[in-house]
Design an enzyme around this catalytic site. Structure first.
Site, PDB file in Angstrom:
ATOM      1  N   LEU A   1     -57.738   2.594 -25.978  1.00 21.30           N
ATOM      2  CA  LEU A   1     -57.707   1.255 -25.408  1.00 21.30           C
ATOM      3  C   LEU A   1     -58.738   0.401 -26.139  1.00 21.30           C
ATOM      4  O   LEU A   1     -59.854   0.221 -25.683  1.00 21.30           O
ATOM      5  CB  LEU A   1     -58.033   1.352 -23.918  1.00 21.30           C
ATOM      6  CG  LEU A   1     -57.320   0.374 -22.991  1.00 21.30           C
ATOM      7  CD1 LEU A   1     -55.820   0.403 -23.216  1.00 21.30           C
ATOM      8  CD2 LEU A   1     -57.629   0.704 -21.555  1.00 21.30           C
ATOM      9  N   HIS A   2     -58.393  -0.098 -27.297  1.00 20.64           N
ATOM     10  CA  HIS A   2     -59.356  -0.916 -28.039  1.00 20.64           C
ATOM     11  C   HIS A   2     -58.617  -2.044 -28.734  1.00 20.64           C
ATOM     12  O   HIS A   2     -57.411  -2.027 -28.842  1.00 20.64           O
ATOM     13  CB  HIS A   2     -60.124  -0.049 -29.036  1.00 20.64           C
ATOM     14  CG  HIS A   2     -59.578  -0.128 -30.408  1.00 20.64           C
ATOM     15  ND1 HIS A   2     -60.139  -0.925 -31.371  1.00 20.64           N
ATOM     16  CD2 HIS A   2     -58.487   0.425 -30.957  1.00 20.64           C
ATOM     17  CE1 HIS A   2     -59.404  -0.825 -32.461  1.00 20.64           C
ATOM     18  NE2 HIS A   2     -58.417  -0.013 -32.257  1.00 20.64           N
ATOM     19  N   MET A   3     -59.359  -3.027 -29.201  1.00 20.37           N
ATOM     20  CA  MET A   3     -58.790  -4.165 -29.908  1.00 20.37           C
ATOM     21  C   MET A   3     -57.621  -4.764 -29.145  1.00 20.37           C
ATOM     22  O   MET A   3     -57.788  -5.202 -28.033  1.00 20.37           O
ATOM     23  CB  MET A   3     -58.345  -3.759 -31.319  1.00 20.37           C
ATOM     24  CG  MET A   3     -59.454  -3.687 -32.316  1.00 20.37           C
ATOM     25  SD  MET A   3     -60.100  -5.299 -32.861  1.00 20.37           S
ATOM     26  CE  MET A   3     -58.978  -5.710 -34.188  1.00 20.37           C
TER      27      MET A   3
ATOM     28  N   PRO B   1     -54.810  -3.603 -27.580  1.00 17.44           N
ATOM     29  CA  PRO B   1     -54.510  -3.114 -26.221  1.00 17.44           C
ATOM     30  C   PRO B   1     -55.580  -3.507 -25.203  1.00 17.44           C
ATOM     31  O   PRO B   1     -55.257  -3.913 -24.087  1.00 17.44           O
ATOM     32  CB  PRO B   1     -54.466  -1.598 -26.395  1.00 17.44           C
ATOM     33  CG  PRO B   1     -54.205  -1.366 -27.823  1.00 17.44           C
ATOM     34  CD  PRO B   1     -54.770  -2.522 -28.566  1.00 17.44           C
TER      35      PRO B   1
ATOM     36  N   ARG C   1     -66.621  -1.153 -33.963  1.00 12.56           N
ATOM     37  CA  ARG C   1     -66.789  -2.402 -33.204  1.00 12.56           C
ATOM     38  C   ARG C   1     -68.215  -2.913 -33.294  1.00 12.56           C
ATOM     39  O   ARG C   1     -68.480  -4.072 -33.042  1.00 12.56           O
ATOM     40  CB  ARG C   1     -66.452  -2.217 -31.719  1.00 12.56           C
ATOM     41  CG  ARG C   1     -64.993  -1.969 -31.370  1.00 12.56           C
ATOM     42  CD  ARG C   1     -64.143  -3.201 -31.477  1.00 12.56           C
ATOM     43  NE  ARG C   1     -63.777  -3.478 -32.871  1.00 12.56           N
ATOM     44  CZ  ARG C   1     -62.970  -2.711 -33.573  1.00 12.56           C
ATOM     45  NH1 ARG C   1     -62.438  -1.633 -33.082  1.00 12.56           N
ATOM     46  NH2 ARG C   1     -62.679  -3.020 -34.813  1.00 12.56           N
TER      47      ARG C   1
END
Lengths: 578, 104
Positions: B18-20, B22, A127
């Site tokens: 829990l990334h992007m 979701p 990210r």
């Protein structure tokens, strides 16, 4: 001329002038403002956010980005830009420290990016690239200068960069950007995903690219082999131009070729299998006309999951792959990482020589719960199709027996719970060390098939690390020692009538195909994009001429001579290929 | 604890954490409620309505999170967020499990 090897993340060949993009090395100097200027600086931040949001909206609608993965990237950026607590951190800094808007934006975003980059999970650490991308976009609006010259390209170019931000890659004008090469990145980075979905050839993880790339120099990006050639000489350029032409032609010939068998002119059928890493690559194997999957690398499950994969994680990945392949064979190779690369392990032995250390099957045999988890998933999936299991880095019979014993233990566990599995599952081993190659006759008594992993076999036989630039020229599959070992393995496998394939890089090297066929190999497992080309080669040769070539090579005493002979033979058969 | 304050503990069970997507779904849903919603991972507590803070939480697979909501619609917020997390897990397993991980 400089040849660099990286990770191929998007297939195709690009030849064009280099355009070097450096997106990280600009520093915003700290400049103080007066208390009375704070409100206007904060206003500038708001405006920059508003414009950035507007710009993303425009890109989204103009490019008609329907591909879900790309639109997800933009959606995340959009949410960051709309995140009030995110903006507040920037405006708070302006207020408290009395600094300019651009300094505050750069400082806060770099703080966040380095925080992300430091988290031990590839999904989150990657990210950081998003945050740099957002920083760049905001600064562009604050500084009022157009930094993004990629969007204003007017000539064909290959982009060379440290790392590309997702919106940079999506903002490319595809008719001018022919490919890209980055120093960083991995198979799951945005750059890779975007490149694949836009169909731009790309190679990542090249390490430090030469800082002195001559201006206007040519660059070749080979997204099939994972090679980048900077400032190629004329001969190389000529070869690649032909190769690129062939590749383009293949795309149109593919439909015809896909249906045709990989069969020599004199009617000998060769099996062409694909090497894959992700379940969704199985589809490509079928598209390229592959006969199955000869090497399913399962390491990604361990590297990208954030925690050790569960039995279901394994099972779902295998089940998806085998369902795609229907009745075609799928060879699953069990975990092949070194202890130094295992992200979830508490074992980080301080190894001075990891290549000779606790890796691969050795690691599995010491961490039985982890090994059994994978084996259970493989066995459960074995009822869905033609699933086979393969143990890597076996060096002796003892290790093979141990691994098989554990597999039998797992079978007994499954019996207890009445879970169905294929009790006759085919069990093979990788032959990738001199010790296993020399004892092929013994191993063949207890293995159902061999797969020769040439990359490691060469490394261990010649004692050469090909990533070490000081000795990498010594790394050659044409060394007589390597060929003798391979010949011995082929004889042992044939004598014992067990399955045999080659799954290393030579299986996709056009110059080695004839030699391998001539030595008796009938199954090759290779990088998926190379399947059509190798099939074409097989269809243009006869086993008789391959056998003659192999006999000639066996009589020669140096790698150089052997290479020349192989090259001449390949040129005669397929002049248009070189 | 006041009447309008609710708290649950959940475990992140989808492989990619829990990334992007979701994370976006979670933040978007949280933003539809008036209640103040926070999420804690051990010592770190963040605002559930901020994508930045949620990403910094590093909620990888297996992480145990405490979700706390305070306000008039706190109960509804908690129920909906829990439902979403269950939904995310079942979406992943019904599709292809970790096979979809390439979208990182």
């Amino acid at each position: 001329m400089e040849i660099r090897k990286g990770i191929a993340v998007s297939p195709g060949i690009a030849i064009a002038k280099a355009m070097v993009i450096d997106s990280r090395d600009y520093r915003i100097p700290r400049r103080s403002i007066m208390a009375s200027q704070r409100a206007s600086e904060i206003q500038r931040v708001r405006k920059a956010f508003a414009r950035a949001i507007q710009e993303l909206d425009d890109i989204k609608s103009a490019k008609r980005i329907e591909e879900s993965k790309i639109s997800d990237i933009f959606a995340v950026h959009m949410r960051f830009l709309r995140d009030k607590s995110f903006r507040k951190r920037i405006t708070d800094l302006i207020y408290k420290e009395m600094v300019t808007a651009e300094y505050a934006v750069s400082t806060i975003l770099r703080e966040i990016a380095s925080h992300f980059a430091g988290i031990d999970d590839p999904y989150i650490s990657e990210r950081a690239a998003d945050i740099y991308d957002i920083e760049k976009r905001l600064l562009k609006h604050l500084l009022g200068r157009v930094e993004d010259n990629i969007e204003h390209l007017r000539d064909e170019a290959v982009i060379l960069a440290h790392d590309l931000t997702p919106t940079q890659t999506a903002g490319f004008n595809k008719s001018f950007v022919k490919g890209f090469a980055t120093e960083r990145g991995g198979r799951t980075s945005h750059t890779a995903i975007v490149a694949r979905s836009l169909g731009i050839p790309a190679v990542v993880a090249l390490g430090d690219l030469s800082s002195e790339i001559p201006p206007e120099c040519q660059v070749i990006v080979d997204g099939n082999r994972g090679v980048v050639i900077i400032d190629p000489d004329e001969e190389t350029l000529r070869q690649y131009a032909r190769y690129a032409e062939r590749v383009t032609q293949f795309v149109s010939e593919l439909n015809v070729l896909r249906e045709l068998p990989a069969q020599t002119r004199d009617g000998v059928r060769v099996e062409l299998m694909g090497n894959i890493e992700f379940p969704d690559e199985a589809e490509q194997v079928l598209e390229k006309g592959g006969d199955g999957i000869g090497l399913y690398r399962t390491e990604f499950l361990y590297l990208y999951g954030g925690s050790e994969p569960t039995e279901d994680d394994h099972y779902h990945a295998y089940a998806e792959t085998i369902r795609t392949m229907k009745d075609k064979p799928v060879v699953i190779r069990t975990m092949d990482l070194g202890a130094d690369k295992m992200p979830h392990s508490s074992w980080h032995p301080n190894e001075t020589n990891p290549a000779l250390g606790l890796r691969s099957i050795r690691y599995c045999l010491q961490d039985l719960p982890m090994f059994k988890t994978q084996l259970r998933a493989i066995l459960r999936a074995s009822v869905l199709g033609d699933l086979r299991v393969m143990f890597p880095l076996i060096t002796n019979l003892q290790e093979l027996r141990q691994a098989k014993m554990i597999l039998r233990d797992v079978m007994e566990d499954l019996d207890e719970y009445a879970v169905p599995y294929n009790a006759d599952i085919s069990i093979g081993i990788m032959i990738e060390t001199p010790s296993s190659a020399l004892t092929g006759g013994l191993l063949a008594q207890e293995a159902d098939f061999f797969s020769i992993g040439t990359n490691d076999l060469i490394q261990y036989t010649l004692a050469v690390d090909r990533a070490n630039e000081h000795v990498s020229t010594l790394f050659s599959p044409a060394e007589p020692a390597v060929l003798r070992l391979i010949r011995g393995v082929i004889q042992d496998a044939h004598k014992a009538r067990i399955g045999l394939s080659v799954c290393g890089e030579v299986a996709s090297d056009p110059e080695f195909i004839m030699l391998l066929l001539g030595m008796g190999i009938r199954t090759l497992s290779l990088a998926v994009p190379m399947i059509p080309e190798v099939k074409q080669i097989i269809r243009s040769v006869s086993i008789e001429e391959c056998g003659q070539l192999a006999r000639r090579a066996a009589a020669l005493d140096s790698s150089r001579q052997i290479k020349n002979v192989l090259r001449d033979a390949a040129l005669k058969i397929l002049p248009e290929n070189f | 604890m006041s009447e309008s304050s609710y708290e649950i503990e959940v475990e992140v069970r989808n492989p990619e954490g829990l990334h992007m997507r979701p994370a976006m779904q979670f933040v978007d849903l949280a933003n539809t409620f008036d209640a103040e919603i926070s999420v804690s991972n051990q010592d770190t507590t963040v605002d559930a309505k901020s994508i930045m803070q949620m990403t910094m939480l590093a909620a990888t697979c297996g992480t145990r999170l405490t979700i706390r909501a305070e306000g008039v619609d706190a109960r509804k917020a908690i129920d909906s967020l829990q439902e979403l997390l269950d939904q995310i897990v079942s979406d992943v397993s019904s599709q292809s499990g970790v096979g979809q991980k390439d979208d990182g």
